[in-house]
Design a protein around this motif. Sequence first.
Motif, short mmCIF file in Angstrom:
data_model
loop_
_atom_site.label_atom_id
_atom_site.label_comp_id
_atom_site.label_asym_id
_atom_site.label_seq_id
_atom_site.Cartn_x
_atom_site.Cartn_y
_atom_site.Cartn_z
N PHE A 86 26.49 84.08 102.41
CA PHE A 86 26.82 85.23 101.58
C PHE A 86 27.96 86.02 102.23
N LEU A 87 27.88 86.19 103.55
CA LEU A 87 28.95 86.90 104.26
C LEU A 87 30.26 86.11 104.20
N LEU A 88 30.16 84.78 104.27
CA LEU A 88 31.37 83.97 104.17
C LEU A 88 32.00 84.13 102.78
N ALA A 89 31.13 84.16 101.76
CA ALA A 89 31.64 84.36 100.39
C ALA A 89 32.40 85.69 100.31
N GLY A 90 31.99 86.64 101.14
CA GLY A 90 32.65 87.94 101.16
C GLY A 90 34.09 87.86 101.64
N ARG A 91 34.41 86.81 102.39
CA ARG A 91 35.80 86.69 102.87
C ARG A 91 36.77 86.47 101.72
N GLY A 92 36.27 85.88 100.64
CA GLY A 92 37.11 85.69 99.46
C GLY A 92 36.98 86.85 98.49
N GLY A 93 36.39 87.96 98.92
CA GLY A 93 36.28 89.14 98.06
C GLY A 93 34.90 89.30 97.46
N LEU A 94 34.03 88.30 97.58
CA LEU A 94 32.68 88.29 97.02
C LEU A 94 32.69 88.42 95.50
N ASN A 95 32.98 87.32 94.88
CA ASN A 95 32.96 87.27 93.40
C ASN A 95 31.49 87.17 92.96
N LEU A 96 30.93 88.35 92.63
CA LEU A 96 29.49 88.44 92.37
C LEU A 96 29.07 87.82 91.05
N THR A 97 29.88 88.04 90.02
CA THR A 97 29.51 87.54 88.70
C THR A 97 30.77 87.56 87.83
#
Length: 428
Positions: free
Chosen positions: A45-56
């Motif tokens: 989840f934190l890694l996904a945050g590196r790309g801005g965290l596209n939540l939905t």
Amino acid sequence: MKRTAARHVAVIGGGPAGLMAAERVSAQGIDVTVFDAMPSVGRKFLLAGRGGLNLTHSEPLDAFLTRYGTRAAELAPMIEAFGPAALRDWAASLGIDTFVGSSGRVFPTEMKAAPLLRAWLARLRSQGVKFAVRHRWQGWVDTAPTQILRFSTREGERYAEADAVILALGGGSWAKLGSDGAWVDLLRARGVDIADLRPANCGFDVSTDFATDTANANKGWSTHFLERFAGAPIKSVAARCTDPHGHEHTRSGECMISPTGIEGGLIYALSAPLRDSLHASGKATLHLDLAPGRSLERLVADLSRPRGSRSLASHLQGQAGIKGVKAGLLRECLPAAALNDPAQLATAIKALPLRLIAPRPLDEAISSAGGVRFEDTLDGTMLRALPGVFCAGEMLDWEAPTGGYLLTACLASGHAAGLRTIDWLNTH
Ligand SMILES: Cc1cc2nc3c(=O)[nH]c(=O)nc-3n(C[C@H](O)[C@H](O)[C@H](O)COP(=O)(O)OP(=O)(O)OC[C@H]3O[C@@H](n4cnc5c(N)ncnc54)[C@H](O)[C@@H]3O)c2cc1C
């Protein structure tokens, strides 16, 4: 081991799906422990945050659900109960504002995962959730009447007892962040039907050698091409491929030259049909349109203009607007005769065939296809083979493109698994 009267739920896997399940169950005053193999939870989840965290994604729900392809029907009730709007409200309840980007994708205003995860863990702790990290789940000692779970820890083997178990072990990509897919064998040994994990939203290896069969074709680009273009983005292109059922898929966007092939958003969007074609027939061809704004006729006419003493590079740039990596790709993939023939060159600009020979390994993929088959669950969450064991997140057998669809389905299925666990405890 002594049983206490209070109900205890073990959530195994502290990614977004497991944490959401823990939130729902603990909100009912039920004792919850989140076990995770890693020293801390939420690493992917934190890694996904590196790309801005596209939540939905903000598109209408019926269009949103189509992104789950053949599994839309199974995920629909979960996403209808906890979908894009509910997810944004939930983020807001943690103090995280979100915004809709120009592509319709939804991100936290800060474009980071850490503040959300911090607030979320604080809420979970305040609801009484306990965390047992560095606990690698190794299966069960016993499954009935209560479940006795086996973990390996730095201090040796440990056991934990639970009235219900929620598995949220993730897929099989980025194993160093915790989700290594080792659970597949543990569940298969208990009779659970699992589709093999396969890379999804992944890059591909290419071959410029069309003459040899896939197994023996040379992999990758020429040294000369790589020296100039490794990592180069190919912007404003369209791509087309055909799936094993003969359906054509087209997308436009951006991709990138990788050391052995091609990757990036446009390729990820077509990765499921490309991967399935390779699996079905050993073959997959991606056709790139390097000049989506120009018709074939216009390109033929423009490229047929006399070149005079100009080089091919300046002719291509002047007449067709093709330069840099796009021009490099044409040189890399076409024989000299085709480069010098305006009709063949124009045809290649509109549909440059790239021969793909393999998806990149699962570990490098953004997500996994495959997992626990919905047919082997009740309501999409509880395992038929193991009553009282629920599954959530990427370990279930669905896949979706990037765009916020992955996290939405993980959170929605975590929400559903939490609620179904509460129902089950109330009736057992
Ligand atoms: C680079 C990258 C960027 C991404 N960006 C986005 C994005 O912007 N938007 C989006 O929607 N999705 C994105 N994703 C995908 C998204 O992060 C995942 O789909 C999501 O994290 C899956 O959630 P999960 O809870 O199912 O599993 P995971 O997040 O993988 O969590 C599983 C947990 O289970 C634990 N675990 C596994 N096996 C065991 C075991 N045997 N014992 C104990 N614990 C175990 C792991 O340590 C891990 O903490 C991205 C993925 C990657 C790799």
